[in-house]
Scaffold this motif. Structure first.
Motif, short mmCIF file in Angstrom:
data_model
loop_
_atom_site.label_atom_id
_atom_site.label_comp_id
_atom_site.label_asym_id
_atom_site.label_seq_id
_atom_site.Cartn_x
_atom_site.Cartn_y
_atom_site.Cartn_z
N ALA A 84 -12.10 -0.19 1.02
CA ALA A 84 -11.23 -1.21 0.76
C ALA A 84 -11.49 -2.62 0.60
O ALA A 84 -10.23 -3.06 -0.96
CB ALA A 84 -10.25 -1.42 1.88
N GLY B 234 -12.75 -2.71 -3.05
CA GLY B 234 -11.67 -2.02 -3.82
C GLY B 234 -10.93 -3.89 -3.88
O GLY B 234 -10.59 -4.17 -5.47
N THR B 235 -10.89 -4.61 -3.36
CA THR B 235 -10.41 -6.22 -2.86
C THR B 235 -11.29 -6.62 -3.58
O THR B 235 -10.55 -7.75 -5.08
CB THR B 235 -10.20 -6.54 -1.69
OG1 THR B 235 -9.81 -5.91 -0.85
CG2 THR B 235 -9.92 -7.43 -1.41
N ILE C 123 -13.02 -5.98 -6.24
CA ILE C 123 -12.66 -5.75 -7.87
C ILE C 123 -11.64 -6.84 -8.08
O ILE C 123 -12.26 -7.34 -9.17
CB ILE C 123 -12.47 -4.35 -8.19
CG1 ILE C 123 -13.87 -2.91 -7.99
CG2 ILE C 123 -11.79 -4.09 -9.42
CD1 ILE C 123 -14.09 -1.57 -7.63
N ILE D 4 -4.31 -5.67 -7.81
CA ILE D 4 -4.88 -5.33 -7.11
C ILE D 4 -5.81 -5.85 -5.90
O ILE D 4 -5.96 -4.64 -4.84
CB ILE D 4 -6.94 -4.79 -8.20
CG1 ILE D 4 -6.41 -3.90 -9.20
CG2 ILE D 4 -7.98 -4.05 -7.34
CD1 ILE D 4 -7.12 -3.99 -10.47
N CYS E 212 -3.17 -4.70 -2.92
CA CYS E 212 -3.19 -3.57 -2.49
C CYS E 212 -4.61 -3.23 -2.10
O CYS E 212 -4.10 -2.59 -0.96
CB CYS E 212 -3.11 -2.79 -3.66
SG CYS E 212 -1.42 -2.56 -4.41
N GLY E 213 -5.31 -3.93 -2.10
CA GLY E 213 -7.28 -3.42 -1.63
C GLY E 213 -6.20 -4.32 -0.02
O GLY E 213 -6.84 -3.95 0.89
N ILE F 138 0.70 2.69 -1.79
CA ILE F 138 -0.01 1.94 -2.01
C ILE F 138 -1.77 1.82 -2.87
O ILE F 138 -1.90 1.04 -3.78
CB ILE F 138 -0.67 0.67 -0.66
CG1 ILE F 138 1.08 -0.51 -0.39
CG2 ILE F 138 -1.60 -0.46 -1.05
CD1 ILE F 138 0.35 -0.59 0.90
N MET G 110 -3.03 0.94 -6.98
CA MET G 110 -4.37 0.15 -6.44
C MET G 110 -4.85 0.89 -7.70
O MET G 110 -5.35 0.73 -8.80
CB MET G 110 -5.05 0.19 -5.45
CG MET G 110 -6.00 -0.35 -5.62
SD MET G 110 -6.90 -1.17 -3.86
CE MET G 110 -8.44 -1.67 -4.51
N THR H 183 -3.63 0.50 -11.40
CA THR H 183 -3.70 -1.25 -11.67
C THR H 183 -4.72 -0.99 -12.08
O THR H 183 -5.68 -1.61 -13.04
CB THR H 183 -3.37 -2.00 -10.44
OG1 THR H 183 -2.83 -1.90 -10.32
CG2 THR H 183 -3.13 -2.94 -11.20
N TYR I 40 -7.35 7.56 -2.97
CA TYR I 40 -6.57 7.56 -3.26
C TYR I 40 -6.41 8.59 -4.94
O TYR I 40 -7.49 9.05 -4.68
CB TYR I 40 -7.82 5.71 -4.06
CG TYR I 40 -7.65 5.11 -3.50
CD1 TYR I 40 -7.29 3.61 -2.97
CD2 TYR I 40 -8.67 5.34 -2.05
CE1 TYR I 40 -7.28 2.55 -2.67
CE2 TYR I 40 -9.08 4.06 -1.25
CZ TYR I 40 -7.94 2.77 -1.59
OH TYR I 40 -8.12 1.98 -0.11
#
Lengths: 163, 497
Positions: A27, A30-31, A33, A63, A66-67, B165, B169, B172, B429
Motif C-alpha cells: 500500500a 502504491g501511495t 507511485i 492513486i 486510494c493508496g 478502493i 486504484m 487509475t 488488487y
C-alpha cells in the motif's frame, strides 16, 4: 529453497480480517507511485484546463488517495499469524521464484540465442522442475513437439516474426 | 430490390468465397484465442497477400477472419483466465470460474450459440438501418466520447471485485500508465524520463498479456501440484429453455454492441465491458453470483462484441469512416482494389454492400459450426497438467507480445506487468481495472481536452455543454443512473438484493 506445502490459491480475492504479509508495504508503494506521478506531472505544461498535465495530475491524486486509504485499512487489520512464514516465502514460494528467475533469464537470452533455442531450454527446464526432476524424457519430447507446432503455425502459417 | 437480392446471394453460390470464408473463420478463431495475436494483425497481414486477388475473395477471407478472431478471444479467457483479446476480458471473469467447476464445455457452447444470434442481430442492423445509425453516430462530439469513456471507467466497480478502493486504484494506475509517451496533441513527452523506448508509450495489449497471461501463470505456479479440473462435456449445446432464458439479455446486449460498434473509434472491447456491467446491474437473482460463474456475465459481453462487428461495418460502408481498427484496415483493402469507401460506395457499388452482408451471415454460421466442433478439443486444454501447460502459456505470451511491434523491449514490459499483476493478485488488487484504465485513458484524456478546447478553456461552457446538447444530456443522465444503480437503495428497489 523449494517449498513443498501448497500455498493458498489466490485467483479469487476474498476480503480478510487478517492482513497478508507485506500488505502495508504494498500500500505504501502504491501511495508512493501516486506521489511520484504527481511530482513528475508538475514538470509538464500546466497553463490551462486542457494542458497535458491535467489527467496525469488527476490520476496521480486519485492513486495517492486510494493508496492512503488502502494503507489505513491494512494497518487496521490484525497482524498476520506467526506461522504464516516469512515475507519472502509468502511472496515467492519455490516454484514461483524458480519460474520467475527462468523467465528473466529467458527474456535476456532471447536476443542472443533467439526463439527456438531459448524457448526449448525454458520449456524443458520449467517442465522438469515442475515435475520435481521426473519425466525428463517426456518433457524433452513435449517441448520439442510444442515448439515444432508453434514455429510451423506462427512463422509459416500466420507469418509472425519470432524473436 | 431484385438486383440487391442477386448481389446478396452471390457468396452463397460461389464455392470459392464460401471456402475462403470458412477458412478465414477457422484461422480467426485460433488467432483470436492466442493473447497478443489479434484480428487486427491477422487482417492487416491478409492485405499483403490478397492485394492481387479478386476483391470478393479478399473481402471473404477478411470478413471470416474478423468474425472468427472476435469469437476466439473468449476461448482462452474461459479456459485459462487469459483473454485472447481485450473484448474477452469480461468473459473471462465469469467463464474461468465455470471452467474451474468443470463447465468449460457448457460455457463455450453457450457463448457459441449466443454469438450466432448476436452476429445475426449485427448483420440485420447493418442491412436494415445502416444509413440511419451512421448519421446518428456522426452526431457524437468529443464531449460525448468523453462521457462514453467516463461510462467505461465506471465499470471498475463491476470488474474490480473485492475492495472497491483497490479496484479504483488499479484502474487509475492503468490510466496513468496510458499517459506515458508523447502527447498526441501537443507532442509533449509525459513520463518518458529520457527513454526512447517509452516515447511511443506502452501498448495495452502488452500490458494485458502480462497482467492476465504471465501473472496467471505465476499465480498457478503457487499451486502447481494441484490437479486440473475434469471437464463435463456431455451437454455442450444449450437447450431451448436455456437459450430462451438468456434471449432478452442477448437482444439488449447485441443492440448495445451494434450501437457502440458503429461509433468511430470504439469497438467490441468497450461494448463487451459496458454490456457486462449492464447485465450485472440489471440481472435479478442470477443462479450463480457474478464473479463466480454467472452465465449472464458470459452472454452479455459475448453478444455485445459480436453485435459490434455488424455495427463497425455501418459507418465504414455508409460514410467511409471505420467503426474500429479492423474495418479501418478493410477500408485500406478497398482502396487498394480501386474502390472509394464513402457515402457514394452504396450508390456506386451496391453489390459490395450486399455481398458483405451475406458474407457476414455465412461467417457467423461457419463460426457456429466450427465453434461447436472445437469445444471438445479446446476444453481438453484445461485438463493438461499445469506443469506442462503453464510454460507453454508463457512461450505463447512471448510470441504474442513480440508480434505486436517485433520488439524484445515489449517482452520485458510484459514480464514487468506479469510480476506486477502477480503481486496485485497477492494483495487483492484486480488486474482487470488496470487494463480498462489503459484502454480508456487515452480516450478520456484526448476527448476531455478537445471538449475543453472547444469551450475555449473556460469551465462554465465546458460544464453547461453536458446539459445543453440532447445527446450529452442523455449520456450524462445515463452516468448518473449508473452511479445511482450502484447504491443499495436502487438494488433494494429493483429486488436485486
Amino acid at each position: 529453497m523449494r517449498t513443498e506445502s501448497a500455498p493458498q490459491d489466490l485467483s479469487v480475492y476474498v476480503p480478510e480480517k487478517v492482513r497478508r504479509p507485506g500488505e502495508i508495504g504494498f500500500a505504501v508503494l502504491g501511495t508512493l507511485i501516486g506521489v511520484l506521478g504527481y511530482y513528475f506531472a508538475m514538470g509538464m505544461t500546466s497553463d490551462s484546463y486542457s494542458a497535458p498535465s491535467v489527467f496525469p495530475k488527476i490520476a496521480s491524486a486519485v492513486i495517492t488517495a486510494c493508496g492512503a486509504a488502502s494503507l489505513a485499512k491494512a494497518i487496521k487489520r490484525a497482524k498476520p499469524p506467526a506461522n504464516s512464514g516469512t515475507l519472502f516465502q509468502f511472496l515467492l514460494p519455490g516454484d514461483v521464484l524458480f519460474m520467475l528467475a527462468m523467465l528473466v533469464v529467458y527474456c535476456l537470452a532471447l536476443p542472443k540465442l533467439h526463439f527456438i533455442l531459448s524457448s526449448y531450454a525454458f520449456m524443458v527446464v520449467g517442465m522438469v522442475w515442475l515435475h520435481r526432476g521426473k519425466k525428463i524424457l517426456q518433457s524433452l519430447i513435449i517441448s520439442a513437439g510444442t515448439l515444432a507446432v508453434l514455429v510451423a503455425v506462427f512463422r509459416y502459417v500466420f507469418l509472425v516474426i519470432l524473436p | 430490390m431484385t438486383q440487391n437480392l442477386q448481389y446478396f446471394l452471390i457468396p452463397f453460390m460461389d464455392w470459392r468465397i464460401m471456402l475462403l470464408l470458412w477458412g478465414g473463420v477457422f484461422a480467426g478463431i485460433w488467432v483470436g484465442a492466442i493473447p497478443g495475436l489479434s484480428g487486427t494483425m491477422a487482417v492487416s497481414l491478409l492485405i499483403s497477400f490478397t492485394f492481387s486477388w479478386e476483391i470478393n475473395d479478399a473481402l471473404a477471407v477478411m470478413c471470416g477472419t474478423f468474425v472468427g478472431a472476435v469469437y476466439g478471444g473468449a476461448i482462452t479467457a474461459i479456459l485459462l483466465n487469459i483473454p485472447g483479446a481485450p473484448a474477452a476480458i469480461a468473459t473471462g471473469m465469469e467463464g474461468y470460474p465455470l471452467a474451474q467447476k468443470g463447465e468449460a464445455g457448457k460455457a463455450i457452447g453457450l457463448c457459441t450459440t449466443v454469438s450466432l444470434f448476436a452476429g445475426f442481430v449485427g448483420v440485420a442492423a447493418l442491412a436494415a438501418a445502416a444509413p440511419i445509425i451512421a448519421r446518428f453516430a456522426l452526431k457524437f462530439s468529443p464531449r460525448d466520447f468523453f462521457l462514453l469513456a467516463v461510462m467505461g471507467i465506471l465499470l471498475i466497480g463491476s470488474i474490480g471485485g473485492g475492495d472497491p478502493i483497490k479496484g479504483i486504484m488499479s484502474g487509475t494506475v492503468g490510466i496513468l500508465i496510458s499517459m506515458i509517451g508523447m502527447d498526441p496533441s501537443t507532442g509533449e513527452l509525459r513520463y518518458t524520463f529520457g527513454s526512447l523506448n517509452l516515447m511511443a508509450g506502452i501498448s495495452f495489449v502488452t500490458a494485458m498479456i502480462g497482467l492476465f497471461g504471465v501473472s496467471e501463470a505465476l499465480t498457478q505456479f503457487r499451486t502447481s501440484g494441484a490437479k486440473s479440473p475434469k471437464q463435463n462435456l456431455t451437454k455442450v449445446i444449450p437447450d431451448w429453455p436455456t437459450f430462451k432464458k438468456y434471449l432478452p439479455l442477448a437482444v439488449r446486449s447485441s443492440l448495445l454492441g451494434v450501437f457502440i460498434g458503429a461509433l468511430p473509434g470504439t469497438g467490441g472491447d468497450v461494448a463487451a465491458l459496458l454490456a457486462y456491467d449492464q447485465a450485472k446491474r440489471t440481472t435479478r437473482n442470477p443462479e450463480t453470483p457474478f464473479g463466480h460463474g454467472a452465465y449472464e456475465g458470459l452472454v452479455a459481453p459475448e453478444t455485445a462484441n459480436k453485435g459490434a462487428i455488424g455495427g463497425a461495418f455501418i459507418p465504414m460502408l455508409t460514410l467511409g469512416i471505420p467503426g474500429d481498427a479492423i474495418t479501418a484496415i478493410i477500408i485500406g483493402a478497398l482502396f487498394i482494389h480501386g474502390l472509394r469507401p464513402g457515402p457514394m460506395l452504396m450508390i456506386e457499388t451496391p453489390h459490395l454492400f450486399w455481398m458483405i452482408v451475406s458474407m457476414l451471415i455465412i461467417a457467423n454460421v461457419a463460426l457456429f459450426v466450427l465453434g461447436l466442433l472445437s469445444v471438445r478439443p479446446f476444453a481438453k486444454i484445461i485438463e493438461i497438467p499445469k506443469s506442462i501447460i503453464m510454460p507453454i502459456i508463457i512461450i505463447l505470451s512471448v510470441i504474442g507480445t513480440y508480434a505486436i511491434q517485433n520488439s524484445v523491449v515489449d517482452v520485458f514490459y510484459m514480464t514487468g506487468f506479469g510480476v506486477l499483476g502477480y503481486f496485485m493478485r497477492l494483495y487483492g488488487y484486480a488486474t482487470g481495472p488496470m487494463v480498462l484504465g489503459l484502454i480508456l485513458g487515452p480516450m478520456l484524456d484526448s476527448n476531455y481536452r478537445r471538449t475543453m478546447q472547444i469551450a475555449e478553456d473556460r469551465l462554465f461552457p465546458f460544464v453547461s455543454g453536458f446539459f445543453t446538447s440532447p445527446l450529452s444530456f442523455f449520456l450524462t443522465a445515463s452516468i448518473v443512473f449508473m452511479l445511482f444503480s450502484q447504491t443499495k437503495l436502487y438494488r433494494k428497489w429493483r429486488g436485486i438484493e
